[in-house]
Design a protein around this motif. Structure first.
Motif, PDB file in Angstrom:
ATOM      1  N   ALA A  11       2.415  -2.194 -40.251  1.00 13.57           N
ATOM      2  CA  ALA A  11       3.251  -1.622 -39.187  1.00 13.57           C
ATOM      3  C   ALA A  11       4.505  -2.444 -38.906  1.00 13.57           C
ATOM      4  N   TRP A 111       3.879   4.068 -43.301  1.00 16.02           N
ATOM      5  CA  TRP A 111       3.893   3.073 -42.216  1.00 16.02           C
ATOM      6  C   TRP A 111       2.488   2.918 -41.638  1.00 16.02           C
ATOM      7  N   ASP A 113      -1.242   2.807 -41.523  1.00 12.47           N
ATOM      8  CA  ASP A 113      -2.260   3.368 -42.418  1.00 12.47           C
ATOM      9  C   ASP A 113      -2.115   4.895 -42.453  1.00 12.47           C
ATOM     10  N   LEU A 116      -3.849   7.424 -39.697  1.00  6.82           N
ATOM     11  CA  LEU A 116      -3.600   7.431 -38.258  1.00  6.82           C
ATOM     12  C   LEU A 116      -2.244   8.041 -37.928  1.00  6.82           C
ATOM     13  N   TYR A 117      -2.267   9.203 -37.278  1.00  2.41           N
ATOM     14  CA  TYR A 117      -1.038   9.885 -36.861  1.00  2.41           C
ATOM     15  C   TYR A 117       0.011   9.887 -37.964  1.00  2.41           C
ATOM     16  N   SER A 145      -0.907   0.069 -36.592  1.00  2.00           N
ATOM     17  CA  SER A 145      -0.209  -0.564 -35.462  1.00  2.00           C
ATOM     18  C   SER A 145      -1.215  -0.987 -34.388  1.00  2.00           C
ATOM     19  N   LEU A 187       2.666   7.081 -29.803  1.00  2.00           N
ATOM     20  CA  LEU A 187       3.580   8.222 -29.722  1.00  2.00           C
ATOM     21  C   LEU A 187       3.874   8.594 -28.269  1.00  2.00           C
ATOM     22  N   VAL A 209       5.527  -4.304 -32.939  1.00  2.98           N
ATOM     23  CA  VAL A 209       4.476  -5.310 -33.116  1.00  2.98           C
ATOM     24  C   VAL A 209       4.362  -5.724 -34.583  1.00  2.98           C
ATOM     25  N   MET A 243       9.377   1.499 -31.297  1.00  2.00           N
ATOM     26  CA  MET A 243       8.015   1.970 -31.573  1.00  2.00           C
ATOM     27  C   MET A 243       7.112   1.090 -30.730  1.00  2.00           C
ATOM     28  N   ASP A 244       6.367   1.703 -29.835  1.00  2.00           N
ATOM     29  CA  ASP A 244       5.473   0.915 -28.998  1.00  2.00           C
ATOM     30  C   ASP A 244       4.126   1.601 -28.850  1.00  2.00           C
TER      31      ASP A 244
HETATM   32  C1  LIG Z   1       3.779   8.452 -36.472  1.00  2.00           C
HETATM   33  S1  LIG Z   1       2.799   7.204 -35.776  1.00  2.00           S
HETATM   34  C2  LIG Z   1       2.393   6.268 -37.185  1.00  2.00           C
HETATM   35  C3  LIG Z   1       1.212   5.345 -36.990  1.00  2.00           C
HETATM   36  C4  LIG Z   1       0.873   4.543 -38.230  1.00  2.00           C
HETATM   37  N1  LIG Z   1       0.399   5.389 -39.308  1.00  2.00           N
HETATM   38  C5  LIG Z   1      -0.176   3.473 -37.960  1.00  2.00           C
HETATM   39  O1  LIG Z   1      -1.103   3.314 -38.748  1.00  2.00           O
HETATM   40  O2  LIG Z   1      -0.023   2.725 -36.989  1.00  2.00           O
HETATM   41  C6  LIG Z   1       4.043   6.236 -34.978  1.00  2.00           C
HETATM   42  C7  LIG Z   1       3.516   5.550 -33.724  1.00  2.00           C
HETATM   43  O3  LIG Z   1       2.775   4.400 -34.100  1.00  2.00           O
HETATM   44  C8  LIG Z   1       2.986   3.352 -33.174  1.00  2.00           C
HETATM   45  N2  LIG Z   1       3.563   2.217 -33.901  1.00  2.00           N
HETATM   46  C9  LIG Z   1       3.841   2.159 -35.213  1.00  2.00           C
HETATM   47  N3  LIG Z   1       4.292   0.943 -35.558  1.00  2.00           N
HETATM   48  C10 LIG Z   1       4.308   0.210 -34.438  1.00  2.00           C
HETATM   49  C11 LIG Z   1       4.663  -1.133 -34.141  1.00  2.00           C
HETATM   50  N4  LIG Z   1       5.095  -1.959 -35.100  1.00  2.00           N
HETATM   51  N5  LIG Z   1       4.548  -1.557 -32.874  1.00  2.00           N
HETATM   52  C12 LIG Z   1       4.095  -0.743 -31.905  1.00  2.00           C
HETATM   53  N6  LIG Z   1       3.734   0.532 -32.114  1.00  2.00           N
HETATM   54  C13 LIG Z   1       3.844   1.010 -33.366  1.00  2.00           C
HETATM   55  C14 LIG Z   1       3.905   3.896 -32.086  1.00  2.00           C
HETATM   56  O4  LIG Z   1       3.097   4.385 -31.039  1.00  2.00           O
HETATM   57  C15 LIG Z   1       4.606   5.014 -32.813  1.00  2.00           C
HETATM   58  O5  LIG Z   1       5.048   5.995 -31.891  1.00  2.00           O
END
Ligand SMILES: C[S@@+](CC[C@H](N)C(=O)[O-])C[C@H]1O[C@@H](n2cnc3c(N)ncnc32)[C@H](O)[C@@H]1O
Length: 254
Positions: A11, A111, A113, A116-117, A145, A187, A209, A243-244
């Protein structure tokens, strides 16, 4: 037959990549890149760094797949997502058919895994179901993340023997938090934690993060929420994107 590796790349920290992912990267002929969102420069930088580290000097090609625009405020949410997935799957199919030879291996770098979303696996299933393009595919897990968030806060995801609900900001607003659960929220562009009430709730929040811009805040929800909102707004203004993610749980039960 064409082979596709869907590779979780973590992430935001290039050191989060697994040995399995490094081995898979080392076999790629083509890297398919989906450029989306305002965060794409940072995503592109991470991807480039990983390809330079783990594929080069072996020759590989980078193919960009455009991301079709998405209606963010549709009157029928499910129908809009269905339509968007269909358009994306057509573009993926076209890119794979035109740029990956029968004997070659392509990679989709995801991004965090892919479980997940993320819609990559659903899109590949959709292409295979249409039956016009055949390929084998494998999934290489990555650090999500949420794992990066719990590690950064040096805490566990669950309370002892307790359940964890992973959800979005929109659903948190509708459903709140149960008496003994941990809620992990992703998200959330609207600070939905403001809709949650309870003196005993704590929040563990993180933005970017694992990356160089990482920001972490934690504490009782009622006291910490205004600070998170203001730090979040400033960071998004400064970097142009954010991204949080965060955990909500009852204090003293970790
Ligand atoms: C479309 S989803 C992808 C998630 C990703 N597949 C995962 O395994 O974490 C995007 C969301 O993941 C979270 N996210 C992804 N990277 C992040 C990071 N480095 N720090 C904080 N939140 C993160 C945020 O909530 C963001 O809105």
């Amino acid at each position: 037959m064409r082979k596709i590796s869907v590779i979780g790349i973590g992430a935001g920290n290039p050191d989060h990549i697994t040995v399995q992912a490094i081995k898979a990267l080392g076999q790629l002929d083509v890297v398919f890149v989906i450029d989306k969102g305002p965060e794409k420069d940072d995503l592109a930088r991470l991807r480039r760094e990983l390809c330079e580290r783990y594929i080069a000097p072996r020759a590989y090609r980078m193919i960009e797949i455009p991301d079709p625009p998405r209606d963010r405020a549709p009157s029928r949410y499910e129908a809009a997502v269905e339509d968007w997935h269909e358009r994306r799957s057509r573009l993926y199919e076209e890119a794979i058919a035109s740029h990956l030879a029968e004997s070659e291996r392509g990679g989709l770098l995801v991004w965090g895994d892919p479980c997940l979303y993320d819609s990559t696996l659903r899109i590949l299933d959709r292409i295979l179901a249409r039956g016009e393009l055949a390929f084998e595919h494998e999934v290489i897990p990555g650090i999500t993340s949420l794992q990066a968030l719990t590690a950064a806060h040096r805490t566990t995801l669950n309370q002892i023997g307790g359940p964890v609900r992973i959800t979005t900001g929109r659903r948190l607003r509708e459903q709140g938090i149960g008496p003994a659960e941990t809620v992990a929220v992703m998200l959330d562009g609207e600070c939905a934690f403001n809709a949650v009430e309870g003196e005993d709730i704590e929040i563990l929040w993180g933005a970017y993060v694992g990356g160089e811009k990482e920001i972490l805040l934690s504490g009782p929800l009622a006291e910490t929420a205004p600070e998170i909102e203001s730090v979040r707004r400033d960071a998004r203004d400064q970097h142009g994107w954010i991204m949080d993610a965060y955990l909500l749980r009852r204090r003293g039960e970790a």
